[in-house]
Design an enzyme around this catalytic site. Structure first.
Site, PDB file in Angstrom:
ATOM      1  N   LYS A   1       2.582   5.449 -16.093  1.00 27.06           N
ATOM      2  CA  LYS A   1       3.281   4.224 -15.666  1.00 27.06           C
ATOM      3  C   LYS A   1       4.782   4.452 -15.633  1.00 27.06           C
ATOM      4  O   LYS A   1       5.454   4.097 -14.686  1.00 27.06           O
ATOM      5  CB  LYS A   1       3.012   3.061 -16.623  1.00 27.06           C
ATOM      6  CG  LYS A   1       1.764   2.269 -16.501  1.00 27.06           C
ATOM      7  CD  LYS A   1       1.466   1.530 -15.246  1.00 27.06           C
ATOM      8  CE  LYS A   1       0.896   2.404 -14.178  1.00 27.06           C
ATOM      9  NZ  LYS A   1      -0.510   2.525 -14.035  1.00 27.06           N
TER      10      LYS A   1
ATOM     11  N   ARG B   1       0.816  -1.210   0.000  1.00 28.01           N
ATOM     12  CA  ARG B   1       0.000   0.000   0.000  1.00 28.01           C
ATOM     13  C   ARG B   1       0.854   1.267   0.000  1.00 28.01           C
ATOM     14  O   ARG B   1       0.355   2.341  -0.271  1.00 28.01           O
ATOM     15  CB  ARG B   1      -0.920   0.009   1.224  1.00 28.01           C
ATOM     16  CG  ARG B   1      -1.913  -1.126   1.239  1.00 28.01           C
ATOM     17  CD  ARG B   1      -2.617  -1.204   2.574  1.00 28.01           C
ATOM     18  NE  ARG B   1      -3.369  -0.005   2.839  1.00 28.01           N
ATOM     19  CZ  ARG B   1      -4.651   0.156   2.545  1.00 28.01           C
ATOM     20  NH1 ARG B   1      -5.315  -0.810   1.970  1.00 28.01           N
ATOM     21  NH2 ARG B   1      -5.272   1.284   2.811  1.00 28.01           N
TER      22      ARG B   1
ATOM     23  N   ASN C   1      -5.677   5.417  10.680  1.00 27.98           N
ATOM     24  CA  ASN C   1      -5.597   5.821   9.267  1.00 27.98           C
ATOM     25  C   ASN C   1      -6.568   6.978   9.077  1.00 27.98           C
ATOM     26  O   ASN C   1      -7.638   6.984   9.664  1.00 27.98           O
ATOM     27  CB  ASN C   1      -6.046   4.682   8.340  1.00 27.98           C
ATOM     28  CG  ASN C   1      -5.045   3.551   8.280  1.00 27.98           C
ATOM     29  OD1 ASN C   1      -3.975   3.632   8.876  1.00 27.98           O
ATOM     30  ND2 ASN C   1      -5.393   2.497   7.575  1.00 27.98           N
ATOM     31  N   GLY C   2      -6.229   7.908   8.188  1.00 25.78           N
ATOM     32  CA  GLY C   2      -7.126   9.043   7.939  1.00 25.78           C
ATOM     33  C   GLY C   2      -6.516  10.323   8.491  1.00 25.78           C
ATOM     34  O   GLY C   2      -5.330  10.364   8.822  1.00 25.78           O
TER      35      GLY C   2
END
Ligand code: F6R
Length: 613
Positions: free
Chosen positions: A490, A27, A105-106
């Site tokens: 990309k 992540r 989280n946040g």
């Protein structure tokens, strides 16, 4: 972005937590930490950098018995927002008594005001984070009932949170809650695992509960009691993950990104399977939940998303106009709710998101619902917030995408958009025969992608000539314009080469000033309407010394001869050709990044799921 793991059960908690964090590494994060209850004390270990560094730190700081003794703990990977990625800013954070630990989280938006108020009461803060403020607030509210303290604290915060809290005063339970940041609870046999992402749960159980916004749960080793923030019990179903643990492994590839590129024929087959009806020449997308009349009455399609998902939307825009004669537009999710979009019941808003958790896309969904539009989603992660809040849509079935750079989700998004456009097209202008022909085109996508993947060694060879450059331009026309944008994205995100995507005709309106001897121009010059004009644009670039890598249709010798290097794309419908073309660019970017020695699966500064605005 940040990741949360919590564990309570019979296994040794520190090891379970560290293994869980490893599953969340994809992540994107820059520091990590964990807290366990040992001998009725909260003990914390943190480290900047990778989970491996945290593991080493905890094993050197803590006695070996702690690993076998502690059966409850919380852990976190932090993607820095408030303060740099230092040890002191890493989570978990403690309250002022040192007995309550929190991972979060946040973003707590009103943390400055809360911090000032708590400082006025004598609280001292060590970190720059908003999270430490919430930890202190919970401690301040704790009058002997941790659950109530968390509720009281959360009533005072503005912003988003997914949290897990433990307290030395209440061993045997973890409190977890969410608003705008996902929390999944894995219900195992005598153990419960809390995580921000199901991949940290897979090794333990397939049975999960997804919390909704403003849910708060008291979790023990064998119970999950869910309430709202006013202490009213709520019922959430247990769902089956249906994911194989091997889906989160590299399966012999050097990188998840390469594995995911190679998986695409199979993922696309999964995305398409059972969704084409060759008798009626249309697609069957039950999740859209629309009647033929509703479809016929639609006046407009608005596609919203961010990054790669936004680029998929741009291909969709061409498809809806071309196949369904339907006015269609793409809007950046981050702008959507701030520009007061004009929407009504004849507008279909399609939210596109691999993770289903992107904060801006979720906010766009809420805005579109508020304005009475018909809202649906294209998500990959089953049970994700956007999928649940839209309540209708089409899952991509791409399987877990671990690499931060999105590949298979993009191609499945485009495939699903093409199927949606076919369905709408059949209701409007396509004859049955035209529908059947296009359905056959869609059905051939996995095979077309397979043919590009077979050129992997050739593409790796081509990539070697582009490794030393620091700038690159991608150009394309029509539906290949978004492919150029995606190709540039990309390349820049994984190789750190500065890359820009332009419409082929736009280059001469300014960017051509940057072309010098040897500047790479990657031109998508497949044999689709407008090809001759693109070949003209390529000549303009060559006249300024650019080195041209062309994507050309198989057998198109005239186009191939214009290029310094070329990659062949199988001949197919121009909209369908976007998929094999993007796969060629994914492989090109991958090999350039590999040859430059980049950290491909976790590029610097990037997070897999962007849950803050
Ligand atoms: C780039 C990439 C990002 C995501 C974007 C939206 O490779 O992955 O640009 O596409 O952050 O994410 P989702 O699709 O999860 O909403």
């Amino acid at each position: 972005m940040c990741g949360i793991v919590g564990y309570i059960g019979k296994a040794d908690a520190p090891t379970v937590l560290i293994n869980g964090l490893r599953r969340l590494e994809y992540r994107g994060y820059d520091s990590a930490g964990l807290a366990v209850l040992d001998d009725e004390r909260v003990v914390v270990s943190k480290a900047p950098g990778k989970v491996a560094a945290l593991n080493e730190r905890a094993r050197s700081e803590w006695p070996a018995e702690r690993f076998s003794r502690a059966s409850l703990g919380i852990a976190h990977t932090r993607w820095a927002t408030h303060g740099p990625p230092t040890e002191v800013n890493a989570h978990p954070h403690l309250d002022h008594s040192g007995e309550v630990a929190l991972v979060h989280n946040g973003i707590i938006e009103n943390y400055r005001a809360l911090r000032a108020r708590l400082e006025g009461k004598g609280h001292h803060f060590y970190s720059e984070t908003d999270t430490e403020v919430l930890a202190h607030l919970i401690g301040e509210c704790d009058k002997g009932n941790l659950f109530q303290a968390v509720c009281d604290a959360l009533h005072q915060v503005e912003g988003t949170f997914g949290i897990a809290v433990l307290s030395a005063r209440e061993p045997g339970r973890i409190i977890t809650a969410r608003r705008g940041s996902p929390i999944v609870i894995g219900v195992g046999d005598g153990e419960t695992i809390i995580a921000s992402d199901a991949s940290a749960i897979l090794a333990h159980t397939q049975r999960v509960i997804y919390l909704d916004d403003n849910d708060i749960a008291i979790v023990t080793a064998d119970s999950v009691d869910i309430r709202d923030l006013n202490n009213i019990p709520v019922t959430r179903e247990i769902a089956e993950l249906g994911l194989d643990e091997s889906a989160a492994e590299k399966g012999g590839y050097d990188h998840f990104m390469l594995k995911e590129i190679h998986e695409q024929p199979e993922c696309l087959a999964n995305a398409i399977r059972g969704r084409l009806d060759f008798n009626i020449g249309s697609s069957v997308l039950a999740g859209m939940g629309t009647s033929p009349r509703e479809l016929a009455e639609l006046g407009r399609v608005v596609l919203v998303g961010c990054g790669t998902s936004l680029h998929a939307g741009l291909v969709g825009e061409y498809a809806f106009e071309d196949l369904a004669d339907l006015h269609s537009e793409v809007q950046q999710a981050a702008e959507f709710r701030y520009r007061n979009p004009i929407l009504g019941s004849r507008d279909l808003v399609v939210a596109i998101s691999q993770s289903g958790e992107t904060a801006d896309t979720l906010a766009a969904v809420r805005e579109a619902k508020q304005k009475g539009a018909f809202v649906m989603s294209l998500c990959n992660v089953v049970g994700s917030t956007i999928a649940r809040e839209t309540g209708r849509g089409v899952y991509l079935h791409a399987g877990p995408e671990i690499s931060v750079a999105s590949t298979k989700a993009f191609t499945c998004q485009v495939a699903v958009l093409l199927m949606m456009a076919l369905k709408l097209g059949r209701g409007r202008r396509f004859s049955r025969e035209e529908g059947i022909r296009f359905a056959q085109e869609i059905n051939s996508i996995p095979m077309l992608v397979e043919r590009v993947i077979r050129q992997d060694a050739h593409i790796a060879g081509v990539a070697a000539s582009y490794v030393a450059n620091e700038h690159a331009f991608f150009i394309g026309r029509g539906p290949m314009y978004p492919v150029a944008l995606e190709g540039a994205l990309k390349l820049k995100e994984i190789s750190y080469i500065h890359a820009e995507g332009y419409h082929a005709a736009e280059l001469k309106h300014g960017p051509i000033a940057l072309l010098t001897e040897g500047t790479p121009v990657i031109a998508i010059a497949c044999d689709i309407p407008g090809k001759d004009k693109t070949l003209g644009n390529i000549e303009e670039c060559k006249a300024r010394g650019a080195r041209i890598l062309g994507l050309v249709t198989e057998g198109d010798h005239e186009a191939a001869e214009c290029m310094d290097d070329f990659i062949s794309i199988p001949r197919c419908h121009p909209l369908v050709a976007t998929i094999p073309a993007v796969v060629a660019l994914q492989l090109f970017s991958y090999h350039v990044a590999r040859l430059r020695g980049c950290e491909i699966d976790q590029p610097r500064n990037l997070a897999k799921s962007v849950t803050v605005e």
